[in-house]
Write a protein that holds these residues in place. Structure first.
Motif, PDB file in Angstrom:
ATOM      1  N   LYS A  85      -2.945   5.108  -6.682  1.00 56.77           N
ATOM      2  CA  LYS A  85      -2.976   3.736  -7.172  1.00 56.77           C
ATOM      3  C   LYS A  85      -3.850   3.701  -8.424  1.00 56.77           C
ATOM      4  N   THR A 121      -1.535  -3.714  -8.779  1.00 54.98           N
ATOM      5  CA  THR A 121      -2.507  -2.884  -8.064  1.00 54.98           C
ATOM      6  C   THR A 121      -3.864  -3.564  -8.005  1.00 54.98           C
ATOM      7  N   VAL A 133      -3.695   7.393   0.522  1.00 59.02           N
ATOM      8  CA  VAL A 133      -3.569   6.578  -0.690  1.00 59.02           C
ATOM      9  C   VAL A 133      -4.939   6.528  -1.356  1.00 59.02           C
ATOM     10  N   GLU A 134      -4.963   6.799  -2.655  1.00 57.11           N
ATOM     11  CA  GLU A 134      -6.232   6.750  -3.384  1.00 57.11           C
ATOM     12  C   GLU A 134      -6.169   5.713  -4.496  1.00 57.11           C
ATOM     13  N   SER A 151       4.194   3.300  -7.572  1.00 52.31           N
ATOM     14  CA  SER A 151       3.085   4.259  -7.587  1.00 52.31           C
ATOM     15  C   SER A 151       3.612   5.673  -7.382  1.00 52.31           C
ATOM     16  N   ARG A 198       1.459  13.203   2.664  1.00 48.52           N
ATOM     17  CA  ARG A 198       2.034  12.366   1.607  1.00 48.52           C
ATOM     18  C   ARG A 198       0.878  11.707   0.859  1.00 48.52           C
ATOM     19  N   ILE A 256       0.829  -1.209   0.000  1.00 44.21           N
ATOM     20  CA  ILE A 256       0.000   0.000   0.000  1.00 44.21           C
ATOM     21  C   ILE A 256       0.863   1.259   0.000  1.00 44.21           C
ATOM     22  N   PHE A 257       1.838   1.296   0.891  1.00 44.29           N
ATOM     23  CA  PHE A 257       2.579   2.539   1.138  1.00 44.29           C
ATOM     24  C   PHE A 257       3.936   2.624   0.456  1.00 44.29           C
ATOM     25  N   ASN A 258       4.493   1.490   0.047  1.00 43.95           N
ATOM     26  CA  ASN A 258       5.857   1.501  -0.506  1.00 43.95           C
ATOM     27  C   ASN A 258       6.032   0.454  -1.598  1.00 43.95           C
ATOM     28  N   THR A 291      -0.227   9.975   5.600  1.00 42.47           N
ATOM     29  CA  THR A 291      -0.271   9.465   4.226  1.00 42.47           C
ATOM     30  C   THR A 291      -1.709   9.171   3.813  1.00 42.47           C
ATOM     31  N   VAL A 315       4.057   9.295  -5.990  1.00 41.11           N
ATOM     32  CA  VAL A 315       3.949   9.903  -4.670  1.00 41.11           C
ATOM     33  C   VAL A 315       3.982  11.415  -4.829  1.00 41.11           C
ATOM     34  N   ILE A 375      -0.426   9.200  -2.327  1.00 40.06           N
ATOM     35  CA  ILE A 375      -0.059   8.128  -3.258  1.00 40.06           C
ATOM     36  C   ILE A 375      -1.258   7.792  -4.131  1.00 40.06           C
TER      37      ILE A 375
END
Length: 257
Positions: A138, A215, A106-107, A93, A134, A87-89, A104, A95, A136
């Motif tokens: 997706k 993804t 994430v969308e 994707s 932050r 998800i985060f790293n 953070t 950033v 991100i």
């Protein structure tokens, strides 16, 4: 609006507890082994109570909904923990926002999704006004060929021209009117001063396909089947959230941390 599917025995047990004077008495009832006479008598008792106290139905539904929301939140927490690295790293994707931000977001988004388009200016306002988030993206195309072409073009731009070019293309695709034909995408690349030929060639590459596939696999593991879906400050948020709601989630996360 949340759509609630009632499982018959659970709200019935809640109502029975109130109708019979308390939870302890309801627990003593063996719903699976009642005689027809007991069922009829019980039904009449419950009906009489509900007619005299119709608010009990809403109270029982509220209790059930709260319990189910708590169960869903616990399940989402487990999914987030199990898939945190992807998800985060994930390493591919885009950033944006503040890469060093203390929160953070994430969308998972689709360029052809109406609610993704509705959320776009509000997410942008949140990032710009906050300055410490932050963000991100997706690429999660689920609405047909036009969605897939748009995602392929955006990812190819990121590979060929880098993150700044990707952000320009991302913003343009969200507001693009009409279908993303090859001619339209080529014109868009040229308008932004990008190497249209290189980007168009990259769109069908194995690397672009791999990123979309990874993804999609992540979304499946996360039980995400619609867009937009967010991970906001460590919380799973399924669906569109207005700006004020996003700000509240971010603020609460900072307070808790």
């Amino acid at each position: 609006m949340t759509q609630l599917t009632l499982r018959p025995l659970r709200p019935l047990a809640l109502i029975a507890a109130l109708a019979l004077g308390g939870a302890a008495q309801a627990e003593e009832i063996d719903f699976g082994n009642m005689t027809p006479e007991q069922e009829a008598a019980f039904g009449l008792k419950v009906r009489e109570y509900l007619l005299n106290n119709p608010q009990v139905i809403m109270e029982a539904v509220a209790v059930l909904e709260q319990r189910e929301n708590q169960q869903q939140a616990a399940a989402d927490d487990a999914l987030l923990a199990d898939n945190a690295e992807a998800i985060f790293n994930d390493g591919f994707s885009w950033v944006g926002g503040n890469p060093e931000g203390d929160v953070t977001i994430v969308e998972f988004m689709d360029y052809r999704c109406g609610y993704c388009r509705k959320a776009f200016p509000e997410v942008k306002e949140l990032l710009e006004s906050d300055g410490n988030i932050r963000f991100i993206v997706k690429e999660f195309p689920i609405l047909g060929e036009a969605s897939t072409l748009s995602a392929q073009f955006a990812i190819a731009t990121l590979i060929v021209a880098g993150p700044e070019a990707y952000e320009q293309v991302h913003d343009a695709l969200v507001s693009l009117e009409g279908g993303p034909s090859e001619a339209v995408l080529t014109r868009l690349a040229n308008t932004l001063g990008l190497d249209a030929e290189a980007i168009m060639a990259e769109m069908q590459s194995d690397e672009v396909q791999r990123r979309i596939a990874e993804t999609r696999a992540l979304a499946q593991r996360m039980q995400i089947n619609g867009t937009p879906s967010f991970v906001m400050a460590g919380e799973m948020v399924r669906g569109y959230v207005p700006l004020d709601g996003m700000r509240q989630i971010v603020s609460q996360a900072r307070t808790e941390n």
